[in-house]
Design a protein around this motif. Sequence first.
Motif, PDB file in Angstrom:
ATOM      1  N   ASN A  13       0.836  -1.194   0.000  1.00  0.00           N
ATOM      2  CA  ASN A  13       0.000   0.000   0.000  1.00  0.00           C
ATOM      3  C   ASN A  13       0.874   1.247   0.000  1.00  0.00           C
ATOM      4  O   ASN A  13       1.891   1.298   0.684  1.00  0.00           O
ATOM      5  CB  ASN A  13      -0.900   0.062   1.235  1.00  0.00           C
ATOM      6  CG  ASN A  13      -2.058  -0.912   1.205  1.00  0.00           C
ATOM      7  OD1 ASN A  13      -2.484  -1.377   2.239  1.00  0.00           O
ATOM      8  ND2 ASN A  13      -2.583  -1.221   0.041  1.00  0.00           N
ATOM      9  N   VAL A  14       0.479   2.247  -0.770  1.00  0.00           N
ATOM     10  CA  VAL A  14       1.165   3.531  -0.779  1.00  0.00           C
ATOM     11  C   VAL A  14       0.280   4.507  -0.014  1.00  0.00           C
ATOM     12  O   VAL A  14      -0.906   4.650  -0.315  1.00  0.00           O
ATOM     13  CB  VAL A  14       1.409   4.028  -2.226  1.00  0.00           C
ATOM     14  CG1 VAL A  14       2.068   5.401  -2.215  1.00  0.00           C
ATOM     15  CG2 VAL A  14       2.266   3.041  -2.986  1.00  0.00           C
ATOM     16  N   LEU A  21       5.267  10.550   0.656  1.00  0.00           N
ATOM     17  CA  LEU A  21       4.691   9.327   0.097  1.00  0.00           C
ATOM     18  C   LEU A  21       5.489   8.141   0.607  1.00  0.00           C
ATOM     19  O   LEU A  21       6.712   8.105   0.477  1.00  0.00           O
ATOM     20  CB  LEU A  21       4.770   9.346  -1.434  1.00  0.00           C
ATOM     21  CG  LEU A  21       3.839  10.299  -2.154  1.00  0.00           C
ATOM     22  CD1 LEU A  21       4.060  10.210  -3.649  1.00  0.00           C
ATOM     23  CD2 LEU A  21       2.399  10.002  -1.821  1.00  0.00           C
ATOM     24  N   TRP A  22       4.808   7.156   1.179  1.00  0.00           N
ATOM     25  CA  TRP A  22       5.455   5.997   1.776  1.00  0.00           C
ATOM     26  C   TRP A  22       4.797   4.732   1.261  1.00  0.00           C
ATOM     27  O   TRP A  22       3.588   4.685   1.068  1.00  0.00           O
ATOM     28  CB  TRP A  22       5.331   6.043   3.296  1.00  0.00           C
ATOM     29  CG  TRP A  22       5.916   7.262   3.921  1.00  0.00           C
ATOM     30  CD1 TRP A  22       5.331   8.489   4.046  1.00  0.00           C
ATOM     31  CD2 TRP A  22       7.208   7.398   4.495  1.00  0.00           C
ATOM     32  NE1 TRP A  22       6.191   9.362   4.663  1.00  0.00           N
ATOM     33  CE2 TRP A  22       7.341   8.719   4.962  1.00  0.00           C
ATOM     34  CE3 TRP A  22       8.268   6.513   4.668  1.00  0.00           C
ATOM     35  CZ2 TRP A  22       8.492   9.177   5.579  1.00  0.00           C
ATOM     36  CZ3 TRP A  22       9.410   6.969   5.295  1.00  0.00           C
ATOM     37  CH2 TRP A  22       9.522   8.300   5.742  1.00  0.00           C
ATOM     38  N   VAL A  23       5.598   3.689   1.056  1.00  0.00           N
ATOM     39  CA  VAL A  23       5.060   2.378   0.701  1.00  0.00           C
ATOM     40  C   VAL A  23       5.266   1.476   1.916  1.00  0.00           C
ATOM     41  O   VAL A  23       6.312   1.501   2.566  1.00  0.00           O
ATOM     42  CB  VAL A  23       5.741   1.787  -0.564  1.00  0.00           C
ATOM     43  CG1 VAL A  23       7.209   1.536  -0.361  1.00  0.00           C
ATOM     44  CG2 VAL A  23       5.033   0.527  -1.008  1.00  0.00           C
ATOM     45  N   LEU A  46       9.074   6.820  -0.849  1.00  0.00           N
ATOM     46  CA  LEU A  46       9.193   6.603  -2.288  1.00  0.00           C
ATOM     47  C   LEU A  46      10.092   7.621  -2.965  1.00  0.00           C
ATOM     48  O   LEU A  46      10.598   7.379  -4.058  1.00  0.00           O
ATOM     49  CB  LEU A  46       7.811   6.634  -2.947  1.00  0.00           C
ATOM     50  CG  LEU A  46       6.941   5.418  -2.685  1.00  0.00           C
ATOM     51  CD1 LEU A  46       5.552   5.632  -3.230  1.00  0.00           C
ATOM     52  CD2 LEU A  46       7.554   4.185  -3.291  1.00  0.00           C
ATOM     53  N   GLN A  64      -4.761   6.668   1.463  1.00  0.00           N
ATOM     54  CA  GLN A  64      -4.161   5.682   0.580  1.00  0.00           C
ATOM     55  C   GLN A  64      -4.050   6.297  -0.804  1.00  0.00           C
ATOM     56  O   GLN A  64      -5.011   6.823  -1.340  1.00  0.00           O
ATOM     57  CB  GLN A  64      -4.997   4.403   0.523  1.00  0.00           C
ATOM     58  CG  GLN A  64      -4.357   3.337  -0.322  1.00  0.00           C
ATOM     59  CD  GLN A  64      -5.137   2.039  -0.322  1.00  0.00           C
ATOM     60  OE1 GLN A  64      -6.263   1.976   0.130  1.00  0.00           O
ATOM     61  NE2 GLN A  64      -4.519   0.997  -0.842  1.00  0.00           N
ATOM     62  N   LEU A  67      -1.438   4.977  -7.379  1.00  0.00           N
ATOM     63  CA  LEU A  67      -0.414   5.367  -8.341  1.00  0.00           C
ATOM     64  C   LEU A  67      -0.893   5.036  -9.745  1.00  0.00           C
ATOM     65  O   LEU A  67      -1.579   4.048  -9.961  1.00  0.00           O
ATOM     66  CB  LEU A  67       0.888   4.622  -8.066  1.00  0.00           C
ATOM     67  CG  LEU A  67       1.559   4.906  -6.740  1.00  0.00           C
ATOM     68  CD1 LEU A  67       2.793   4.050  -6.584  1.00  0.00           C
ATOM     69  CD2 LEU A  67       1.913   6.365  -6.612  1.00  0.00           C
ATOM     70  N   GLN A 116       5.752   3.948 -12.484  1.00  0.00           N
ATOM     71  CA  GLN A 116       4.738   4.371 -11.521  1.00  0.00           C
ATOM     72  C   GLN A 116       4.787   5.885 -11.422  1.00  0.00           C
ATOM     73  O   GLN A 116       5.843   6.461 -11.181  1.00  0.00           O
ATOM     74  CB  GLN A 116       4.999   3.751 -10.148  1.00  0.00           C
ATOM     75  CG  GLN A 116       4.982   2.254 -10.160  1.00  0.00           C
ATOM     76  CD  GLN A 116       5.565   1.667  -8.895  1.00  0.00           C
ATOM     77  OE1 GLN A 116       6.359   2.301  -8.208  1.00  0.00           O
ATOM     78  NE2 GLN A 116       5.178   0.446  -8.583  1.00  0.00           N
ATOM     79  N   TYR A 118       2.999   9.567  -9.879  1.00  0.00           N
ATOM     80  CA  TYR A 118       2.144  10.244  -8.907  1.00  0.00           C
ATOM     81  C   TYR A 118       2.143  11.719  -9.288  1.00  0.00           C
ATOM     82  O   TYR A 118       3.194  12.352  -9.310  1.00  0.00           O
ATOM     83  CB  TYR A 118       2.673  10.057  -7.485  1.00  0.00           C
ATOM     84  CG  TYR A 118       1.867  10.816  -6.458  1.00  0.00           C
ATOM     85  CD1 TYR A 118       0.567  10.437  -6.154  1.00  0.00           C
ATOM     86  CD2 TYR A 118       2.402  11.914  -5.808  1.00  0.00           C
ATOM     87  CE1 TYR A 118      -0.170  11.133  -5.228  1.00  0.00           C
ATOM     88  CE2 TYR A 118       1.667  12.617  -4.873  1.00  0.00           C
ATOM     89  CZ  TYR A 118       0.376  12.225  -4.587  1.00  0.00           C
ATOM     90  OH  TYR A 118      -0.359  12.918  -3.668  1.00  0.00           O
TER      91      TYR A 118
END
Length: 188
Positions: A13-14, A21-23, A46, A64, A67, A116, A118
Motif C-alpha cells: 500500500n502507498v 509518500l510511503w510504501v 518513495l 491511501q 499510483l 509508476q 504520482y
Amino acid sequence: MAKINGNEIRPGNVIEHDGGLWVAVRTNTVKPGKGGAYNQVELKNLINGTKLNERFRSAETVEQIRLEMKDFSYLYEQGEALVFMDTESYEQLELQKDFVGDRAAFLQDGMMVTVQLYDERPIGISLPDQVTLTITEADPVVKGQTAASSCKPAMLENGIRVLVPPFIGSGERIIVDTNEITYVRRAD
C-alpha cells in the motif's frame, strides 16, 4: 484518494504520512495484553528511500494513494539519462540512471517497462522479470572439479557477471532474472 484505517494497511500500500509518500514494506498486527491493538508498519519513502517504523491504531486514518501505472518503451541512453517513450501519447520521458539503479544495465532497445507515476511525476520503475542475453566470455570447465561449486563465472553482453552451470559456453544465449541478477535457464 481514499482514507483507510491504520489497521487496514497492508504491504504494497502507498500512503501519505507526515507530508510524504510511503510504501508499506512490512506490517505486523500487535495485540498487547493491556491497551488496544495496533498495526506496526515498516514504511519506505518513495522519494528518497528512507525507512520508518510507525504504529497505527485502528482509530487512526491515513490517505491511501493510487499510483498511475503507465507503459513506456526504452529508446536510448543520453549521457546520464535514459530516454523512454510513452506508448500511448508518444511523449518522451528522461530518467536519471541512478533512478533506475543497477538494473539499468538490463535495458534493451524497445524493451517495455512500467513506470509508476504520482501527479505526473515518476516515482518507480519496473523492468521485465527476465531478459535474454548472450554470454561474451565464460571460464573453461576444470575437469574433476566436482567438490567445488558446480557453477562458473560468465560475462554477459551488458558487462554484468553471473554464475552459470558448467555446460554453458561463450556465445550462448541465456535467460537472466533481473531482480536477483542470476542465471535462470538456456534461451530457446
